[in-house]
Design an enzyme around this catalytic site. Structure first.
Site, short mmCIF file in Angstrom:
data_model
loop_
_atom_site.label_atom_id
_atom_site.label_comp_id
_atom_site.label_asym_id
_atom_site.label_seq_id
_atom_site.Cartn_x
_atom_site.Cartn_y
_atom_site.Cartn_z
NE ARG A 1 -2.17 7.50 -7.27
CZ ARG A 1 -1.20 6.62 -7.16
NH1 ARG A 1 -0.17 6.68 -7.99
NH2 ARG A 1 -1.23 5.67 -6.25
CB THR B 1 -1.76 2.01 5.09
OG1 THR B 1 -0.82 1.99 4.01
CG2 THR B 1 -3.14 1.66 4.57
CE1 TYR C 1 1.84 -3.16 -4.54
CE2 TYR C 1 0.62 -1.73 -6.01
CZ TYR C 1 0.70 -2.42 -4.83
OH TYR C 1 -0.35 -2.40 -3.94
NE ARG D 1 3.58 2.64 -6.50
CZ ARG D 1 4.54 3.47 -6.10
NH1 ARG D 1 5.74 3.43 -6.65
NH2 ARG D 1 4.31 4.35 -5.13
CG ASP E 1 2.31 -8.16 10.36
OD1 ASP E 1 1.47 -7.46 9.76
OD2 ASP E 1 3.53 -7.93 10.31
CD GLN F 1 2.39 -1.23 9.28
OE1 GLN F 1 2.95 -0.99 10.34
NE2 GLN F 1 2.88 -0.82 8.12
N GLY F 2 -2.31 -1.21 8.85
CA GLY F 2 -2.97 -0.94 7.57
C GLY F 2 -4.28 -1.67 7.41
CB VAL G 1 -5.46 2.67 1.37
CG1 VAL G 1 -6.25 2.64 2.69
CG2 VAL G 1 -6.25 2.00 0.26
CE LYS H 1 -0.45 -5.84 -4.40
NZ LYS H 1 -0.73 -6.69 -3.24
P1 NAD Z 1 1.09 -1.73 5.18
O1 NAD Z 1 1.89 -1.88 3.91
O2 NAD Z 1 1.20 -0.45 5.90
O3 NAD Z 1 1.43 -2.91 6.18
C1 NAD Z 1 1.86 -4.13 5.66
C2 NAD Z 1 2.01 -5.15 6.76
O4 NAD Z 1 2.61 -6.29 6.13
C3 NAD Z 1 2.93 -4.75 7.91
O5 NAD Z 1 2.27 -4.99 9.14
C4 NAD Z 1 4.14 -5.67 7.75
O6 NAD Z 1 4.72 -6.03 8.97
C5 NAD Z 1 3.51 -6.86 7.05
N1 NAD Z 1 4.49 -7.66 6.30
C6 NAD Z 1 5.51 -7.22 5.54
N2 NAD Z 1 6.20 -8.26 5.06
C7 NAD Z 1 5.60 -9.39 5.51
C8 NAD Z 1 5.86 -10.76 5.38
N3 NAD Z 1 6.88 -11.21 4.66
N4 NAD Z 1 5.02 -11.65 5.99
C9 NAD Z 1 3.99 -11.19 6.73
N5 NAD Z 1 3.68 -9.91 6.91
C10 NAD Z 1 4.50 -9.01 6.30
O7 NAD Z 1 -0.43 -2.07 4.85
P2 NAD Z 1 -1.32 -1.63 3.60
O8 NAD Z 1 -0.82 -0.36 2.98
O9 NAD Z 1 -2.74 -1.74 4.09
O10 NAD Z 1 -1.05 -2.76 2.51
C11 NAD Z 1 -1.62 -4.05 2.63
C12 NAD Z 1 -1.81 -4.62 1.25
O11 NAD Z 1 -2.63 -3.74 0.47
C13 NAD Z 1 -0.55 -4.85 0.43
O12 NAD Z 1 -0.67 -6.04 -0.30
C14 NAD Z 1 -0.54 -3.66 -0.52
O13 NAD Z 1 0.15 -3.92 -1.72
C15 NAD Z 1 -2.03 -3.50 -0.77
N6 NAD Z 1 -2.44 -2.18 -1.27
C16 NAD Z 1 -2.13 -1.06 -0.58
C17 NAD Z 1 -2.57 0.18 -1.05
C18 NAD Z 1 -2.27 1.45 -0.32
O14 NAD Z 1 -2.41 2.54 -0.91
N7 NAD Z 1 -1.90 1.41 0.96
C19 NAD Z 1 -3.31 0.25 -2.24
C20 NAD Z 1 -3.61 -0.93 -2.92
C21 NAD Z 1 -3.18 -2.14 -2.41
#
Ligand code: NAD
Length: 249
Positions: free
Chosen positions: A209, A186, A151, A148, A36, A15-16, A184, A155
């Protein structure tokens, strides 16, 4: 951005942004291996594009990573996308929370890169370039945000890891970059909004923000992801690339 002939492996592709990247890479001609921990999400991805190979992978399982690397063989692109958002200040972070965030957000990327690098170096001898893309965030060494701390620390470590890999393997044709998105829209962001005491206000606060006045969509991010995984970025390595709608102007 042409990805024909390239094999690209993506974590957290159910997803995402991971899922959007898998679909976008396949549409550009790549052979995609989408991994995943969520098999249902992988099944729905496969239903959406049957050309994508899907595979269960928990990135926190070191043995599973080694087995996957052995089964898959050399890849041209590795997108370490998996990550988790801990919500809280320093005073809310237990040792277990800290260890979990470090393990999922950082150590998993170390293990993935270590397992796939030898094959990627071999591929780069033939093609000239292989690309590792690590998912970081604007919340990192770049900018601090309330609640955060864990987090952002993980990162920031992803950015340091990225630069180290880039420096060590630049002469082997390996490029390694970090992607730093803004907020984002998601499924997990929706979950964070819904979990807030006042979800309507929480969404307004996330949007407030963003100088562009909206959340990013996954499609705002995929062009940069495709660029960094393709040879169009052949002279780009060791960078933390922001796609944040102006938050860090
Ligand atoms: P999401 O968080 O909605 O989905 C995450 C996916 O990771 C899910 O499909 C879940 O099943 C999978 N997952 C969770 N634990 C796992 C594991 N142990 N092994 C394998 N897969 C696993 O998706 P997103 O929001 O697009 O986030 C993806 C990445 O982007 C993350 O690293 C997040 O920190 C980063 N990120 C997100 C945002 C945001 O605003 N959404 C912003 C900056 C960075």
């Amino acid at each position: 951005m042409d990805l024909n002939g390239k094999t690209i492996l993506i974590t957290a592709a159910g997803q995402g942004m991971g899922r959007a990247s898998a679909l976008a890479c396949a549409a550009r001609g790549a052979s995609v291996i989408a991994t995943d921990i969520n098999d249902e999400a992988l099944a729905s991805l496969k239903a959406e594009n049957a050309s994508i190979d899907v595979c269960h992978l928990n990135v926190c399982d070191p043995q599973a990573i080694l087995e996957l690397a052995a089964n898959v063989g050399p890849v041209d692109g590795l997108f370490n996308c998996a990550g988790f958002v801990h919500n809280g200040t320093l005073l809310d972070i237990s040792d277990d929370d800290w260890a979990f965030s470090m393990n999922l957000n950082v150590t998993s990327m170390v293990r993935m890169a270590r397992a796939f690098l030898p094959g990627m170096i071999e591929r780069a001898k033939e093609t000239g370039s292989s690309s590792i893309l690590n998912m970081a965030s604007m919340a990192s060494s770049i900018k601090g945000f309330p609640m955060r701390t864990a987090y952002g620390a993980t990162k920031a470590a992803v950015i340091g890891l990225t630069k180290g890999i880039a420096a060590d393997f630049v002469k082997d044709g390996i490029r390694c970059n970090a992607l730093c998105p803004g907020t984002v829209d998601t499924p997990s962001l929706r979950g964070r909004i819904e979990a807030a005491p006042d979800p309507v206000q929480a969404e307004k606060d996330f949007i407030a923000r963003q100088p562009m006045g909206r959340l990013a969509t996954v499609d705002d991010l995929t062009p940069m992801i495709l660029y960094l995984l393709s040879d169009d970025s052949r002279f780009v390595t060791g960078q933390a690339l922001l796609v944040d709608g102006g938050v860090t102007i």
